[in-house]
Every structure is written in C-alpha cells, then in structure tokens.
Scaffold this active site. Structure first.
Site, PDB file in Angstrom:
ATOM      1  CB  CYS A   1      -0.923  -0.006   1.217  1.00 39.10           C
ATOM      2  SG  CYS A   1      -1.960   1.469   1.352  1.00 39.10           S
TER       3      CYS A   1
ATOM      4  CB  CYS B   1      -0.649   2.376   3.945  1.00 40.80           C
ATOM      5  SG  CYS B   1      -2.281   1.863   3.402  1.00 40.80           S
ATOM      6  CG  ASP B   2       3.230   1.129   4.457  1.00 36.55           C
ATOM      7  OD1 ASP B   2       2.697   1.536   5.502  1.00 36.55           O
ATOM      8  OD2 ASP B   2       3.120  -0.042   4.035  1.00 36.55           O
TER       9      ASP B   2
END
Length: 309
Positions: free
Chosen positions: A133, A136-137
């Site tokens: 992701c 997300c990261d």
C-alpha cells in the site's frame, strides 16, 4: 446473539451501498468489517473515474459513504468474521471477538486482497521495506529510492504518488506496455524521477548489508534473461488482487480462481445469500461497479426478505 434482517460482510463501496439501500427500504442491517471502511478505495490517493467527481480522494469517498450509511441507520461493527453458517434459513455469522449475529439474508461484499509476488525475501522483509500500500507507507520513504511492481492502474498510481515523495522511483512490468489507462501512463512518462523497466520481473528482494531492511531487488529481463540488482529502500507490490473466500468454501460455489459464483443479480447458490463487488465473478472490478452490485444485492435481498415475511 444479535438479530438483524440482513448482515453485510465487508464495508467497501459494495457493502456500504448495500447498507444504504437496505436501511432506506426499512430492513435492519449490520455491516461487519475487519479493517477500515472503504476497502481498497480507502488506499487510493485520487479517484478520477467515479461519476459526479472529477477528482476525489479514496479517503473522502470512503468517509462520505460511511457517514451516509450511518445516517440511514446502518450499524457498522469493526469486527472480522471468523465463521459462517449460510445454508440455514436463519444464517449465522460469528466474529473474531466472539460475537454471534443472525439474519435471514447475508450479503458477502468482502472484496479482494493484494496478490503477493511469491519470491525470496518478500515474506521475510514484509513491513521492513516490502509494502502492498503506497498511500499507507509511502511517507516512510521520503527522499529515498523505491520500486513498484506491476503494470495496471494501481501500480501506475502508486508510482506517481511515490514520485512526489521519493528521490527516485522505479517501476517494473513484465510486458512491453502498461495495462493502465492512457491518462495515467501519459502522466508516468512525464515524471523525470520515475524510471520505467519494461519486460522485467522481480526475482529476489535482498536485505541491506548490516540492516534488517530492504536494500536491493534483483530483476530479470524476460526477453534477454539478463539480471540486474536495483538498490532501493522500498518495494511496493501492485500486481493485482485475489479473492479471500476460503471462509465460504463448501457452502458457496467458488470458481477456479476462488471468486464467488454470482451473476449480475448477485444471487449465489444459496437462498438468501448474495455476493457483491470484487468478491464475485465479473468482468470489471471498479468502484462504480461495486456500488452498482451493492444496490442490486440490497434490492434482491429486500425482495427475498419480503417474500419470507
């Protein structure tokens, strides 16, 4: 034991749309979600192909759908499903926290999960440089070098997103052209800090010397067989999705790829059980088609419930 008219498994666009339609029709509905509302949509930085919005973030659209479902009276519980009994008139769904829900109708809208590469180093370095992701990261890799694996819309979107954060982004694809849409690929070609590697597959993800983190990924050119090591601190995997339907095996009919067999009416092989969104057999998996499935599943479930009254 908690009793409802309908249980929806999954709070992505299909599940939330189904909840809105069922509640508006007067059916008591609970939505069970293991992670976050919105599903894959919540991890998409920008959505540009959803009707009515020239551009909207996945988080915004997810939040809007969630709020609308709650305003209609749907109950949304963040609790993963651990077991189901779907073949009875009163279906039973058990959750990971030990709760039991019963309803006459169930809509399975659990989406799909990211497919893995299955190469050495992937599992060992997951969460230590290997990610599934980018939104997300990606923030952990500001000013660093990263690599995206994949050639579809998600992969190209991830590369574009990371290029705003990283010093250098590599993207590898096993074919000689991307499967992503023209608008995205055109944008990709214009980014000066993105290096494109066509006809290339990942072979192994290696740990950095002296550190338990990603340090390099070895790739292979499928035409020449030549292998190269690319120094990177992050590898983002975007090679598509696969269903996560083992929970329903033996009760619902699955196709060879593991998707729930259900047509455009979303009906499965069991009365009172419907499948909506990416979890079912279909030709196009997009937010708009998932939302359409959710509306149809709610209509069909409502008709089933009314007939049983």
């Amino acid at each position: 034991m908690e009793q409802y008219d309908a249980i929806i498994i999954g709070a992505g666009p299909a599940g939330l749309t189904a909840a809105i339609y069922l509640q508006r029709a007067g059916w008591r509905t609970v939505v069970l979600e293991a992670y976050v509302c919105g599903g894959q949509m919540a991890n998409t930085p920008e959505i540009e192909n959803y009707p009515g919005y020239s551009r909207i973030s996945g988080v915004e659209l997810s939040t809007s759908l969630y709020n609308q479902a709650v305003e209609q009276g749907a109950r949304i519980e963040f609790d993963g499903v651990s077991a189901v009994r779907l073949y009875e008139a009163e279906k039973t769904v058990e959750t990971q926290s030990g709760r039991t829900f019963r309803a006459r109708a169930v809509i399975v809208a659990n989406g799909a999960k990211r497919r893995k590469l299955g190469i050495p180093g992937e599992e060992e370095l997951a969460g230590r440089g290997v990610s599934y992701c980018a939104t997300c990261d990606g923030g952990f890799y500001k000013g660093k070098h990263t690599l995206v694996v994949g050639g579809g819309n998600t992969a190209v979107e991830d590369a574009l997103y990371l290029s705003n954060l990283c010093e250098r982004v590599h993207i590898i694809h096993r074919r000689d052209e991307f499967r992503a849409g023209r608008v995205l690929t055109d944008a990709l070609q214009k980014r000066e800090n993105i290096t494109i590697h066509y006809d290339t597959i990942p072979v192994e993800i290696r740990q950095a010397e002296g550190k338990p983190m990603v340090g390099e990924i070895e790739v292979e050119n499928v035409k020449t067989g030549g292998r190269t090591g690319i120094p990177v601190q992050g590898v983002f995997v975007a090679v598509g999705f696969e269903p996560d339907n083992q929970l329903f095996a033996g009760q619902l009919t699955l196709d060879p790829s593991g998707y729930i067999v259900a047509g455009e009416d979303t009906r499965t092989n069991l009365d009172g059980v419907f499948a909506a969104g990416d979890t079912r057999t279909k030709t196009l998996r997009q937010i708009v088609t998932a939302a359409g499935d959710g509306a149809i599943a709610a209509f069909e479930a409502g008709g089933y419930l009314a007939a049983q009254a």
